[in-house]
Design an enzyme around this catalytic site. Structure first.
Site, PDB file in Angstrom:
ATOM      1  CD  GLU A  34      -2.311   1.327   0.809  1.00  0.00           C
ATOM      2  OE1 GLU A  34      -3.658   0.696   0.340  1.00  0.00           O
ATOM      3  OE2 GLU A  34      -2.696   2.844  -0.584  1.00  0.00           O
ATOM      4  CB  THR A  41     -11.929   4.596  -1.233  1.00  0.00           C
ATOM      5  OG1 THR A  41     -11.302   4.427  -1.949  1.00  0.00           O
ATOM      6  CG2 THR A  41     -12.983   5.514  -0.953  1.00  0.00           C
ATOM      7  CB  CYS A  42     -14.404   1.958   3.526  1.00  0.00           C
ATOM      8  SG  CYS A  42     -15.115   2.267   4.861  1.00  0.00           S
ATOM      9  CB  CYS A  47     -17.888   4.340   4.589  1.00  0.00           C
ATOM     10  SG  CYS A  47     -17.578   2.910   3.002  1.00  0.00           S
ATOM     11  CE  LYS A  50     -21.176   8.125   3.918  1.00  0.00           C
ATOM     12  NZ  LYS A  50     -21.402   7.575   3.031  1.00  0.00           N
ATOM     13  CB  ALA A 114       2.434  -3.123  -5.857  1.00  0.00           C
ATOM     14  CE1 TYR A 176     -25.161   3.792  -4.421  1.00  0.00           C
ATOM     15  CE2 TYR A 176     -25.182   4.747  -2.228  1.00  0.00           C
ATOM     16  CZ  TYR A 176     -25.117   3.440  -3.420  1.00  0.00           C
ATOM     17  OH  TYR A 176     -25.849   2.537  -3.336  1.00  0.00           O
ATOM     18  CB  ILE A 177     -20.385  10.297  -4.221  1.00  0.00           C
ATOM     19  CG1 ILE A 177     -20.209   9.465  -3.573  1.00  0.00           C
ATOM     20  CG2 ILE A 177     -19.001  11.932  -3.435  1.00  0.00           C
ATOM     21  CD1 ILE A 177     -18.670   9.014  -4.269  1.00  0.00           C
ATOM     22  CD  GLU A 180     -23.681   8.906   1.238  1.00  0.00           C
ATOM     23  OE1 GLU A 180     -24.678   7.664   0.808  1.00  0.00           O
ATOM     24  OE2 GLU A 180     -22.728   9.099   0.570  1.00  0.00           O
ATOM     25  CG  ASP A 304     -14.787   0.063  -4.538  1.00  0.00           C
ATOM     26  OD1 ASP A 304     -15.560  -0.496  -4.414  1.00  0.00           O
ATOM     27  OD2 ASP A 304     -15.457   1.490  -4.162  1.00  0.00           O
ATOM     28  CB  THR A 312     -17.173  -1.136   2.968  1.00  0.00           C
ATOM     29  OG1 THR A 312     -16.735   0.467   2.271  1.00  0.00           O
ATOM     30  CG2 THR A 312     -15.753  -1.305   4.085  1.00  0.00           C
ATOM     31  CB  ALA A 342     -27.740   2.862   3.863  1.00  0.00           C
ATOM     32  CG  HIS A 438     -46.940   0.204  19.362  1.00  0.00           C
ATOM     33  ND1 HIS A 438     -47.241   0.507  18.197  1.00  0.00           N
ATOM     34  CD2 HIS A 438     -47.494   1.053  20.703  1.00  0.00           C
ATOM     35  CE1 HIS A 438     -48.201   2.301  18.390  1.00  0.00           C
ATOM     36  NE2 HIS A 438     -48.291   2.052  20.188  1.00  0.00           N
ATOM     37  CD  GLU A 443     -45.299  -0.051  16.114  1.00  0.00           C
ATOM     38  OE1 GLU A 443     -46.394  -0.973  16.133  1.00  0.00           O
ATOM     39  OE2 GLU A 443     -44.880   0.875  16.027  1.00  0.00           O
TER      40      GLU A 443
HETATM   41  P1  NDP Z   1     -22.883   6.988  -8.773  1.00  0.00           P
HETATM   42  O1  NDP Z   1     -22.414   6.160 -10.219  1.00  0.00           O
HETATM   43  O2  NDP Z   1     -23.740   6.111  -7.769  1.00  0.00           O
HETATM   44  O3  NDP Z   1     -23.549   8.795  -9.423  1.00  0.00           O
HETATM   45  C1  NDP Z   1     -22.520   9.214 -10.647  1.00  0.00           C
HETATM   46  C2  NDP Z   1     -24.038   9.953 -10.913  1.00  0.00           C
HETATM   47  O4  NDP Z   1     -23.047  11.147 -11.901  1.00  0.00           O
HETATM   48  C3  NDP Z   1     -24.609  10.048 -11.451  1.00  0.00           C
HETATM   49  O5  NDP Z   1     -26.265  11.135 -11.210  1.00  0.00           O
HETATM   50  C4  NDP Z   1     -24.873  10.113 -13.233  1.00  0.00           C
HETATM   51  O6  NDP Z   1     -25.888  10.337 -13.779  1.00  0.00           O
HETATM   52  C5  NDP Z   1     -23.879  11.259 -12.990  1.00  0.00           C
HETATM   53  N1  NDP Z   1     -22.849  10.953 -14.260  1.00  0.00           N
HETATM   54  C6  NDP Z   1     -21.922  10.567 -15.088  1.00  0.00           C
HETATM   55  N2  NDP Z   1     -21.539  10.855 -15.322  1.00  0.00           N
HETATM   56  C7  NDP Z   1     -22.025  12.241 -16.062  1.00  0.00           C
HETATM   57  C8  NDP Z   1     -21.996  13.728 -16.723  1.00  0.00           C
HETATM   58  N3  NDP Z   1     -20.820  13.142 -18.079  1.00  0.00           N
HETATM   59  N4  NDP Z   1     -22.184  14.986 -16.700  1.00  0.00           N
HETATM   60  C9  NDP Z   1     -23.292  14.303 -16.234  1.00  0.00           C
HETATM   61  N5  NDP Z   1     -23.175  13.582 -15.080  1.00  0.00           N
HETATM   62  C10 NDP Z   1     -23.087  12.621 -14.607  1.00  0.00           C
HETATM   63  O7  NDP Z   1     -21.178   7.625  -8.510  1.00  0.00           O
HETATM   64  P2  NDP Z   1     -20.490   7.745  -7.114  1.00  0.00           P
HETATM   65  O8  NDP Z   1     -19.346   9.120  -7.709  1.00  0.00           O
HETATM   66  O9  NDP Z   1     -22.034   9.223  -6.288  1.00  0.00           O
HETATM   67  O10 NDP Z   1     -20.453   7.234  -6.440  1.00  0.00           O
HETATM   68  C11 NDP Z   1     -19.834   6.136  -6.246  1.00  0.00           C
HETATM   69  C12 NDP Z   1     -20.164   4.615  -5.974  1.00  0.00           C
HETATM   70  O11 NDP Z   1     -19.264   4.666  -5.249  1.00  0.00           O
HETATM   71  C13 NDP Z   1     -21.590   4.295  -6.383  1.00  0.00           C
HETATM   72  O12 NDP Z   1     -22.396   3.739  -7.059  1.00  0.00           O
HETATM   73  C14 NDP Z   1     -21.505   3.453  -4.853  1.00  0.00           C
HETATM   74  O13 NDP Z   1     -21.329   2.091  -4.910  1.00  0.00           O
HETATM   75  C15 NDP Z   1     -20.491   3.832  -4.101  1.00  0.00           C
HETATM   76  N6  NDP Z   1     -20.771   4.650  -2.600  1.00  0.00           N
HETATM   77  C16 NDP Z   1     -21.381   3.954  -1.880  1.00  0.00           C
HETATM   78  C17 NDP Z   1     -22.332   4.811  -0.622  1.00  0.00           C
HETATM   79  C18 NDP Z   1     -23.087   4.520   0.491  1.00  0.00           C
HETATM   80  O14 NDP Z   1     -22.998   2.857   0.692  1.00  0.00           O
HETATM   81  N7  NDP Z   1     -23.494   4.972   0.879  1.00  0.00           N
HETATM   82  C19 NDP Z   1     -21.182   6.023  -0.891  1.00  0.00           C
HETATM   83  C20 NDP Z   1     -20.827   6.900  -1.682  1.00  0.00           C
HETATM   84  C21 NDP Z   1     -20.330   6.311  -2.644  1.00  0.00           C
HETATM   85  P3  NDP Z   1     -26.892   9.392 -14.392  1.00  0.00           P
HETATM   86  O15 NDP Z   1     -28.165   9.178 -13.398  1.00  0.00           O
HETATM   87  O16 NDP Z   1     -28.239   9.911 -15.704  1.00  0.00           O
HETATM   88  O17 NDP Z   1     -26.339   8.432 -15.205  1.00  0.00           O
END
Ligand code: NDP
Length: 453
Positions: A34, A41-42, A47, A50, A114, A176-177, A180, A304, A312, A342, A438, A443
């Site tokens: 590493e 990342t997590c 995670c 965040k 590596a 997601y990102i 959030e 990933d 994760t 979530a 309750h 519930e």
């Molecule tokens: P996501 O794949 O979830 O979302 C990407 C977003 O970017 C979508 O809304 C997509 O739009 C948009 N997008 C993609 N390309 C373009 C572009 N060229 N122009 C404009 N908009 C664009 O990616 P994230 O980065 O949010 O998260 C990555 C991954 O990380 C997630 O899929 C998840 O697996 C993980 N994660 C999990 C979390 C959790 O468990 N709580 C929290 C954070 C991350 P469209 O919908 O139109 O394609």
């Protein structure tokens, strides 16, 4: 032929560390490389920090709601630097724990980048090591779209190190990102504009969930601009100017100092020397079979960097299944069915199993949909019109619950338990026979009686 290690793991994130430790428990001689902080990342950029910031973002609401319960008004403001320092101190503490865990499990750690020289030989910069089996667990990294001025945008990696709280923030992306961080910053008092190219956030989630979260985020004050493409980002004396367009029209949104690009992540597989092996990739993602086995006989990959389900616990499960199979003599594969997840937005959402659209595609009209939407008791005295939404998707012929979705406080905590029921094949009759706790919101998952369709 004898090797330095039975297993060499590239990448000490959640998946890599879990696998290394499990293999070492079986007596394997394990090395791990590493070049960055332990935990991936997590722990360092995802995670954990965040979620701590999610907690921090909830206090203004709680202070306000407390007044409905008789508490006097609270005058409080956020010291961004104190919050960010506390979050990063916790990350440091976890890095230390990971280090101790590796030391305790006799896994040899190499603080280097590596690169494969050949399928059994890894170049670590100042030395080369050999291994019988190699696991690639290098994770992913934020993807930056190719638009003019993208260098003025930060990614979610950078947000944990911002020196000051942005007064205005533009967030690109509705995944997601993006969602959030829109909620975190909005909760902390930043004026947030979120730009999405479709009409709704969180593509892939159940449609009712998407609508409910999006409306909830708007109700909390986030300005969501829909159906626009990103054109350019420019720096001006007023801040960062983000130009967006829809059809022939263009518009601009001004952010304080930064905009956050959250348009997805890409596997971190460049510069690994994969061309010196038989490993194959598609769009940068390592191709693996159900046993996490790549196209090269002795090389495996989890997490990933394989771009399956980028969570994760999935990476950890894939890694442990690999270690059990290859080093423990217990062949098993990771099950991708009913993986709960979530989204820590405000309102929070969690889900397990099929969306209604997926269920319809699989079973046609052989479905029953149960749906409830109500104001949780907590908000009655708080005087807020916050709603919780729950939905169950049931396969009518078998009575099996095949999807459970929730938006509302503690959704993640509640759906984790519901996920056990789905994983064990629970029927709607089993849900109905379960006594509710309750008074609670949870519930409602066992008291929905009449299908809405
Ligand atoms: P996501 O794949 O979830 O979302 C990407 C977003 O970017 C979508 O809304 C997509 O739009 C948009 N997008 C993609 N390309 C373009 C572009 N060229 N122009 C404009 N908009 C664009 O990616 P994230 O980065 O949010 O998260 C990555 C991954 O990380 C997630 O899929 C998840 O697996 C993980 N994660 C999990 C979390 C959790 O468990 N709580 C929290 C954070 C991350 P469209 O919908 O139109 O394609």
């Amino acid at each position: 032929m004898s090797y330095d290690f039975d297993l060499f793991v590239i990448g000490a994130g959640s998946g890599g560390i879990a696998t290394a430790r499990r293999a070492a428990e079986y007596g394997a001689r394990v090395g791990i490389a590493e070049y960055d902080r332990l935990g991936g990342t997590c722990v360092n950029r995802g995670c954990v920090p965040k979620k701590l910031m999610v907690y921090a973002s909830h206090f203004p609401d709680v202070f306000e709601e407390a007044q409905g319960y008789g508490w006097s008004a609270v005058q409080s403001s956020l010291n961004w630097e104190t919050m960010i320092t506390a979050v990063n101190n916790e990350v440091d503490r976890l890095n230390g724990i990971y280090q101790k865990m590796l030391d305790g499990s006799k896994v040899e750690l190499f603080r280097s980048h590596a690169k494969f020289v050949d399928p059994h030989t890894i170049d670590l910069g100042d030395q080369k090591v050999t291994a019988d089996k190699v696991l690639i667990a290098v994770g992913g990294k934020p993807f930056l779209p190719n638009i003019l001025g993208i260098e003025h945008a930060i990614t979610s990696d950078d947000i944990f190190h911002l020196k000051e709280q942005p007064k205005r923030m533009v967030i690109l992306g509705g995944g997601y990102i993006g969602c959030e961080f829109a909620c975190i910053l909005n909760g902390m008092g930043t004026e947030v504009t979120q730009i999405i190219r479709g009409d709704r956030i969180l593509r892939g989630f159940d449609e009712d969930i998407r609508s409910e979260i999006q409306q909830g985020m708007i109700n909390h004050g986030i300005n969501i601009i829909k159906g626009v493409q990103l054109i350019a980002i420019e720096k001006s004396e007023h801040g960062v100017v983000v130009s967006v367009g829809a059809g022939d029209t263009a518009d601009t949104v001004i952010a304080d100092a930064v905009s956050l690009a959250a348009v997805g992540r890409k596997p971190n597989t460049h510069n690994l020397g994969l061309e010196n092996t038989g490993v194959k990739c598609r769009d940068g993602a390592v191709l693996v079979d159900e046993y996490s086995h790549t196209f090269e006989e002795n090389i495996y990959a989890v997490g990933d960097c394989t771009n399956k389900i980028n969570l994760t616990p999935v990476a950890i499960n894939e890694g442990r299944a690999f270690a059990d199979t290859v080093f423990g003599g217990i062949p098993r594969v990771m099950s991708y069915e009913n993986v709960p997840t979530a989204v820590f937005t405000t309102p929070e959402a969690a889900t397990v199993g099929l969306t209604e659209a997926e269920a319809k595609e699989k079973y046609g009209d052989d479905l029953k949909i149960f749906y409830t939407r109500f104001r949780p008791m907590y908000y009655t005295l708080a005087g807020k019109d916050e709603k919780t939404m729950m939905k169950l998707i049931v396969h009518a012929s078998s009575d099996k619950v095949i999807g459970a979705h929730m938006v509302g406080p503690s959704a993640a905590e509640i759906v984790q338990g519901v996920a056990i029921a789905l994983k064990t094949g629970a029927t709607k009759a089993n849900f109905d026979a379960t006594v509710g706790i309750h008074p609670s919101s949870a519930e409602e998952f066992v008291t929905m009686r009449s299908p809405v369709r």
